[in-house]
Design a protein around this motif. Structure first.
Motif, PDB file in Angstrom:
ATOM      1  N   ALA A   4     -10.729 -35.305  32.969  1.00 40.45           N
ATOM      2  CA  ALA A   4     -10.685 -34.186  32.032  1.00 40.45           C
ATOM      3  C   ALA A   4     -12.057 -33.535  31.945  1.00 40.45           C
ATOM      4  O   ALA A   4     -13.029 -34.187  31.543  1.00 40.45           O
ATOM      5  N   ASP A   5     -12.131 -32.275  32.305  1.00 41.01           N
ATOM      6  CA  ASP A   5     -13.396 -31.535  32.205  1.00 41.01           C
ATOM      7  C   ASP A   5     -13.448 -30.859  30.837  1.00 41.01           C
ATOM      8  O   ASP A   5     -13.542 -29.637  30.703  1.00 41.01           O
ATOM      9  N   GLY A   6     -13.369 -31.691  29.808  1.00 44.28           N
ATOM     10  CA  GLY A   6     -13.299 -31.220  28.433  1.00 44.28           C
ATOM     11  C   GLY A   6     -12.640 -32.296  27.591  1.00 44.28           C
ATOM     12  O   GLY A   6     -12.635 -33.464  27.969  1.00 44.28           O
ATOM     13  N   PRO A   7     -12.058 -31.943  26.448  1.00 42.89           N
ATOM     14  CA  PRO A   7     -11.412 -32.957  25.618  1.00 42.89           C
ATOM     15  C   PRO A   7     -10.252 -33.607  26.366  1.00 42.89           C
ATOM     16  O   PRO A   7      -9.477 -32.924  27.039  1.00 42.89           O
ATOM     17  N   VAL A   8     -10.128 -34.947  26.239  1.00 46.11           N
ATOM     18  CA  VAL A   8      -9.039 -35.624  26.947  1.00 46.11           C
ATOM     19  C   VAL A   8      -7.684 -35.288  26.344  1.00 46.11           C
ATOM     20  O   VAL A   8      -6.653 -35.521  26.966  1.00 46.11           O
ATOM     21  N   ASN A   9      -7.671 -34.770  25.138  1.00 47.46           N
ATOM     22  CA  ASN A   9      -6.423 -34.339  24.520  1.00 47.46           C
ATOM     23  C   ASN A   9      -6.566 -32.870  24.144  1.00 47.46           C
ATOM     24  O   ASN A   9      -6.976 -32.533  23.036  1.00 47.46           O
ATOM     25  N   MET A  10      -6.204 -32.000  25.064  1.00 51.20           N
ATOM     26  CA  MET A  10      -6.369 -30.568  24.825  1.00 51.20           C
ATOM     27  C   MET A  10      -5.477 -30.069  23.695  1.00 51.20           C
ATOM     28  O   MET A  10      -5.757 -29.033  23.081  1.00 51.20           O
ATOM     29  N   VAL A  11      -4.403 -30.799  23.391  1.00 53.06           N
ATOM     30  CA  VAL A  11      -3.487 -30.379  22.335  1.00 53.06           C
ATOM     31  C   VAL A  11      -4.227 -30.210  21.008  1.00 53.06           C
ATOM     32  O   VAL A  11      -3.866 -29.383  20.172  1.00 53.06           O
ATOM     33  N   ARG A  12      -5.287 -30.984  20.810  1.00 52.68           N
ATOM     34  CA  ARG A  12      -6.035 -30.903  19.553  1.00 52.68           C
ATOM     35  C   ARG A  12      -6.658 -29.534  19.317  1.00 52.68           C
ATOM     36  O   ARG A  12      -7.000 -29.178  18.184  1.00 52.68           O
ATOM     37  N   LEU A  13      -6.815 -28.757  20.382  1.00 51.26           N
ATOM     38  CA  LEU A  13      -7.421 -27.436  20.230  1.00 51.26           C
ATOM     39  C   LEU A  13      -6.508 -26.459  19.496  1.00 51.26           C
ATOM     40  O   LEU A  13      -6.915 -25.341  19.171  1.00 51.26           O
ATOM     41  N   LEU A  14      -5.273 -26.885  19.211  1.00 49.21           N
ATOM     42  CA  LEU A  14      -4.397 -26.056  18.383  1.00 49.21           C
ATOM     43  C   LEU A  14      -5.013 -25.794  17.012  1.00 49.21           C
ATOM     44  O   LEU A  14      -4.678 -24.801  16.355  1.00 49.21           O
ATOM     45  N   GLU A  15      -5.901 -26.676  16.571  1.00 53.44           N
ATOM     46  CA  GLU A  15      -6.571 -26.456  15.284  1.00 53.44           C
ATOM     47  C   GLU A  15      -7.415 -25.182  15.320  1.00 53.44           C
ATOM     48  O   GLU A  15      -7.577 -24.510  14.299  1.00 53.44           O
ATOM     49  N   ILE A  16      -7.949 -24.851  16.483  1.00 51.38           N
ATOM     50  CA  ILE A  16      -8.696 -23.600  16.626  1.00 51.38           C
ATOM     51  C   ILE A  16      -7.726 -22.419  16.647  1.00 51.38           C
ATOM     52  O   ILE A  16      -7.959 -21.387  16.015  1.00 51.38           O
ATOM     53  N   VAL A  17      -6.606 -22.590  17.368  1.00 49.76           N
ATOM     54  CA  VAL A  17      -5.600 -21.528  17.445  1.00 49.76           C
ATOM     55  C   VAL A  17      -5.107 -21.163  16.050  1.00 49.76           C
ATOM     56  O   VAL A  17      -4.915 -19.984  15.724  1.00 49.76           O
ATOM     57  N   ASN A  18      -4.915 -22.173  15.218  1.00 52.66           N
ATOM     58  CA  ASN A  18      -4.354 -21.952  13.889  1.00 52.66           C
ATOM     59  C   ASN A  18      -5.403 -21.605  12.839  1.00 52.66           C
ATOM     60  O   ASN A  18      -5.075 -21.422  11.668  1.00 52.66           O
ATOM     61  N   GLY A  19      -6.657 -21.522  13.245  1.00 49.32           N
ATOM     62  CA  GLY A  19      -7.726 -21.192  12.317  1.00 49.32           C
ATOM     63  C   GLY A  19      -7.869 -19.688  12.116  1.00 49.32           C
ATOM     64  O   GLY A  19      -7.115 -18.884  12.674  1.00 49.32           O
ATOM     65  N   PRO A  20      -8.872 -19.279  11.321  1.00 49.75           N
ATOM     66  CA  PRO A  20      -9.085 -17.844  11.068  1.00 49.75           C
ATOM     67  C   PRO A  20      -9.523 -17.122  12.331  1.00 49.75           C
ATOM     68  O   PRO A  20     -10.244 -17.675  13.158  1.00 49.75           O
ATOM     69  N   ALA A  21      -9.073 -15.879  12.475  1.00 45.78           N
ATOM     70  CA  ALA A  21      -9.404 -15.117  13.677  1.00 45.78           C
ATOM     71  C   ALA A  21      -9.095 -13.651  13.467  1.00 45.78           C
ATOM     72  O   ALA A  21      -8.341 -13.272  12.571  1.00 45.78           O
ATOM     73  N   LYS A  22      -9.665 -12.831  14.312  1.00 50.46           N
ATOM     74  CA  LYS A  22      -9.328 -11.406  14.314  1.00 50.46           C
ATOM     75  C   LYS A  22      -7.858 -11.240  14.697  1.00 50.46           C
ATOM     76  O   LYS A  22      -7.343 -11.969  15.555  1.00 50.46           O
ATOM     77  N   PRO A  23      -7.170 -10.287  14.100  1.00 50.12           N
ATOM     78  CA  PRO A  23      -5.738 -10.090  14.416  1.00 50.12           C
ATOM     79  C   PRO A  23      -5.473  -9.886  15.901  1.00 50.12           C
ATOM     80  O   PRO A  23      -4.444 -10.325  16.409  1.00 50.12           O
ATOM     81  N   ALA A  24      -6.405  -9.237  16.594  1.00 44.96           N
ATOM     82  CA  ALA A  24      -6.173  -8.932  18.003  1.00 44.96           C
ATOM     83  C   ALA A  24      -6.133 -10.174  18.883  1.00 44.96           C
ATOM     84  O   ALA A  24      -5.676 -10.114  20.031  1.00 44.96           O
ATOM     85  N   LEU A  25      -6.609 -11.297  18.375  1.00 37.75           N
ATOM     86  CA  LEU A  25      -6.644 -12.518  19.172  1.00 37.75           C
ATOM     87  C   LEU A  25      -5.328 -13.279  19.142  1.00 37.75           C
ATOM     88  O   LEU A  25      -5.171 -14.278  19.851  1.00 37.75           O
ATOM     89  N   LYS A  26      -4.377 -12.832  18.314  1.00 38.01           N
ATOM     90  CA  LYS A  26      -3.078 -13.487  18.228  1.00 38.01           C
ATOM     91  C   LYS A  26      -1.972 -12.453  18.395  1.00 38.01           C
ATOM     92  O   LYS A  26      -2.200 -11.244  18.332  1.00 38.01           O
ATOM     93  N   TYR A  27      -0.774 -12.955  18.600  1.00 36.49           N
ATOM     94  CA  TYR A  27       0.371 -12.048  18.610  1.00 36.49           C
ATOM     95  C   TYR A  27       0.475 -11.357  17.252  1.00 36.49           C
ATOM     96  O   TYR A  27       0.120 -11.943  16.225  1.00 36.49           O
ATOM     97  N   PRO A  28       0.971 -10.133  17.224  1.00 33.16           N
ATOM     98  CA  PRO A  28       1.146  -9.462  15.925  1.00 33.16           C
ATOM     99  C   PRO A  28       2.061 -10.287  15.025  1.00 33.16           C
ATOM    100  O   PRO A  28       2.991 -10.942  15.506  1.00 33.16           O
ATOM    101  N   PRO A  29       1.803 -10.273  13.727  1.00 35.67           N
ATOM    102  CA  PRO A  29       2.679 -11.030  12.808  1.00 35.67           C
ATOM    103  C   PRO A  29       4.123 -10.564  12.949  1.00 35.67           C
ATOM    104  O   PRO A  29       4.390  -9.377  13.153  1.00 35.67           O
ATOM    105  N   PHE A  30       5.017 -11.533  12.859  1.00 36.01           N
ATOM    106  CA  PHE A  30       6.436 -11.207  12.978  1.00 36.01           C
ATOM    107  C   PHE A  30       7.202 -11.843  11.824  1.00 36.01           C
ATOM    108  O   PHE A  30       7.071 -13.035  11.558  1.00 36.01           O
TER     109      PHE A  30
END
Length: 673
Positions: free
Chosen positions: A278-304
């Motif tokens: 693994a050239d990074g975290p051995v459990n990449m699934v944990r990076l979902l915490e970043i996905v679900n964190g605060p971010a500019k709207p353009a970085l995610k799909y539009p709210p539905f």
């Protein structure tokens, strides 16, 4: 499954996908690969273990090594994409995942304090020697292997220590915003925090190397249903052991020295072909915490926001169903009407009984609470709980216990078969006697997945359907063979036979000079008998359009075999999960919705139901929403070629982009969101 994951990975590679959604798709691939090893690879090895003695047969070794090689290529693409594209893109947008060298002095000081106060007190490194054997390592947990120089406190020269990362600690840590010199959110990994301060745990010795590692174990639970007296109790005993099944895969960090990787492989009894770097975290699934964190709207799909059918509004659900069926298309339409249907039944004094199947309800479920409330109010509540729903066993056991305590009748389906059908039945006292109302669906009674999976649900009071739903429930509870059903196709009894009959009927129509047409949407197509019937129908001139999300053992477009068959897969924002069968049948336009894929396990080893959509307007809706848009899609569609390779469909010159999911979201979703 691996081919499907390549298509998911392509979503992460697509620069048109918002950056955080690209990271989400990477995480989905990692989660899918975890399950591939936990279940698919493990089952192959487990079968050999059960069959007994001797080394693993060469053909099995070759199969597993080939699968591992394909996984390795996928994983290398994952980490290259993460490190070279997605993380730099996110950093440019103010979201940073900082390693040790990238943290500024203030951040390093904060991390040191966090380590001292929150992490170090929970760490227990184990220096290996005869009195300190290699510790038991839990499935998919984060661990470290440390190589040390010098002698320990007792003058011995043990050189390896193993340390588990406490499960109570977050794997992704958000750093205080005020410590960053740039606006945005900064994160670091727990593994980075520990490795930055690992030397402090080994006073008087030098840390020569340190690497994170993770072991994937066999996670398929097995009990002899014919031997155990209480399936729930037997499964409760097995759940803990799942964490310590035999090891099937080892993942190590890229800095792990070869001899340490060899040491770990030997400890876990894993073949070298199943070692992954693994050239990074051995459990990449944990990076979902970043996905679900605060971010500019353009970085995610539009709210539905899913739409809510206007006809439901504030009207009484039973009064409405007395007049017409209601079709729901999730996630484009809300799952709330299904919850309201059961909740209304639980509160309605005229409702005498509720029956429901439960496959994956989730840990927290308003719907399940309504069933418990109905039982406490004295209604006859019968729930068929599938205890063997993989990875949902614990939640289902908990619900079964609570339902029984409330007075509900709980059974666990049929020995040797999984109950996968999605059905709910309400019996209500009315002027003419007991009236039956039913909900049948293609997906689980789980509001969380209903926001992300495409599925259909039908609410109906059609006696031809509801009477047979009741017959299926009686079959599941009494174990008697169901009487002949004329509306529902029930596996393992009639579903396979009826599918073949419908396919052959289209072939007969085509042979007689008519127009035969089959459209089917499902997750997987692997049943050999069904595939042979489709090949034969193609030879007779039947046009066959198949929308298969995952595994497909049929080869379309092969001269002399399948010229009239087209196969495509759709991979987009939502997980395609609905099963829809359409047969033209001389303009009768037969439409069935189902919980079943066209796989041997669904047709013969599960309790499944396919149910008809009778109302002409609803038939048209299913065709217009569930099939035609997916055949027109040129954005998220992958066409399967005669060579077995998938190729992504792209708009031709001057052709407008057409995404089925986007079109349906605009058609059915809440306007203005």
């Amino acid at each position: 499954m691996l081919e499907f994951n390549r298509r998911v990975l392509a979503q992460a590679e697509d620069p048109a996908t918002p950056a955080l959604e690209r990271l989400r798709f990477l995480c989905i691939v990692s989660s899918n690969l975890d399950e591939f090893f936990e279940v698919r690879v493990a089952s192959l090895l487990a079968q050999h273990r059960m069959e007994g003695a001797g080394p693993v047969p060469p053909e099995l070794v070759a199969t597993i090594e080939r699968a591992a090689a394909e996984c390795r290529a996928l994983i290398e693409r994952q980490y290259a994409l993460l490190n070279q594209d997605i993380l730099p893109t996110l950093a440019g947008e103010g979201i940073q995942l900082l390693n040790r060298s990238a943290r500024n002095p203030a951040q390093r000081a904060w991390v040191k304090q966090f380590f001292d106060k929150e992490v170090r007190p929970l760490l227990t490194p184990v220096g290996l020697d005869p009195a300190h054997p290699f510790p038991r390592v839990i499935n998919k947990s984060l661990n470290f292997i440390v190589e040390l120089s010098g002698k320990d406190a007792f003058g011995r020269g043990t050189g390896i220590a193993i340390m588990k990362a406490p499960r109570v600690l977050p794997r992704v840590i958000r750093l205080p915003d005020e410590l960053s010199s740039t606006p945005g959110a900064s994160y670091c990994l727990l593994s980075s925090v520990i490795q930055a301060h690992i030397a402090e745990l080994f006073t008087g010795r030098e840390v020569l190397s340190c690497s994170q590692f993770r072991v994937t174990r066999n996670s398929d639970l097995w009990v002899d249903e014919e031997e155990v007296k209480n399936l729930r109790q037997a499964l409760q005993g097995e759940l803990h052991g799942r964490q310590y099944g035999f090891a099937v895969r080892l993942e190590v960090g890229r800095t792990c020295l070869p001899h340490l990787a060899d040491f770990l492989l030997e400890q876990f009894g894993i073949d070298r072909s199943r070692l992954f770097i693994a050239d990074g975290p051995v459990n990449m699934v944990r990076l979902l915490e970043i996905v679900n964190g605060p971010a500019k709207p353009a970085l995610k799909y539009p709210p539905f926001v899913p739409g809510f059918p206007a006809k439901l509004g504030s009207r009484d659900i039973f009064t409405l169903l007395d007049k017409q069926d209601v079709l729901l298309h999730h996630p484009f339409q809300s799952f709330q009407p299904v919850i309201d249907f059961i909740h209304s039944a639980a509160l309605d004094p005229n409702v005498a009984a509720i029956k429901q199947t439960v496959y994956r309800a989730g840990m927290n479920s308003e719907l399940m609470e309504s069933l418990i409330g109905a039982a406490l109010r004295g209604k006859e509540v019968t729930v068929i709980v599938e205890l063997m729903a993989r990875f949902d066993e614990e939640a289902n056991i908990n619900w079964a216990e609570r339902l029984e305590q409330a007075g509900a009748q709980v059974v666990y389906g049929v020995v040797g078969l999984k109950t996968h059908a999605k059905m709910a039945l309400v019996m209500r006292r009315e002027a003419g006697g007991l009236r039956k109302y039913a909900h049948l669906g293609t997906g689980n009674y789980n509001p969380a997945t209903a926001r992300h999976y495409t599925d259909f649900g039908l609410l109906t009071a059609d006696a031809a359907v509801t009477d047979e739903v009741n017959e299926v429930f009686l079959h599941l509870t009494s174990m008697t063979r169901p009487r002949q059903l004329s509306s529902l196709w029930l596996a393992p009894f009639s579903l396979h036979k009826e599918l073949l009959r419908a396919i052959r009927n289209e072939a007969a129509i085509a042979r007689d000079g008519g127009r035969g047409h089959i459209i089917a949407k499902m997750n997987s197509l692997t049943d050999e008998t069904v595939i042979r019937a489709l090949y034969a129908a193609s030879g007779d001139g039947v046009k066959i359009d198949l929308i298969v999300r995952g595994a497909c053992a049929l080869r379309p477009g092969v001269p002399g075999l399948s010229e009239n068959i087209r196969v495509r897969s759709i991979v987009g924002r939502f997980l395609e999960h609905s099963r829809v069968y359409y047969f033209r049948n001389n303009l009768a336009h037969d439409v069935y919705l189902s919980s079943a894929d066209w796989m041997n396990r669904n047709l013969f080893r599960r309790v499944e139901v396919a149910f008809p959509v009778r109302a002409p307007a609803l038939k048209r809706r299913v065709i217009r929403e569930g099939l035609q848009p997916y055949l027109k899609d040129n954005v998220n569609a992958w066409d399967l070629g005669a060579d077995g390779q998938y190729r992504r469909r792209k708009p031709r010159a001057k052709q407008a982009r057409y995404s089925a999911q986007l079109v349906l979201a605009e058609l059915l979703g809440n306007p203005g969101t």
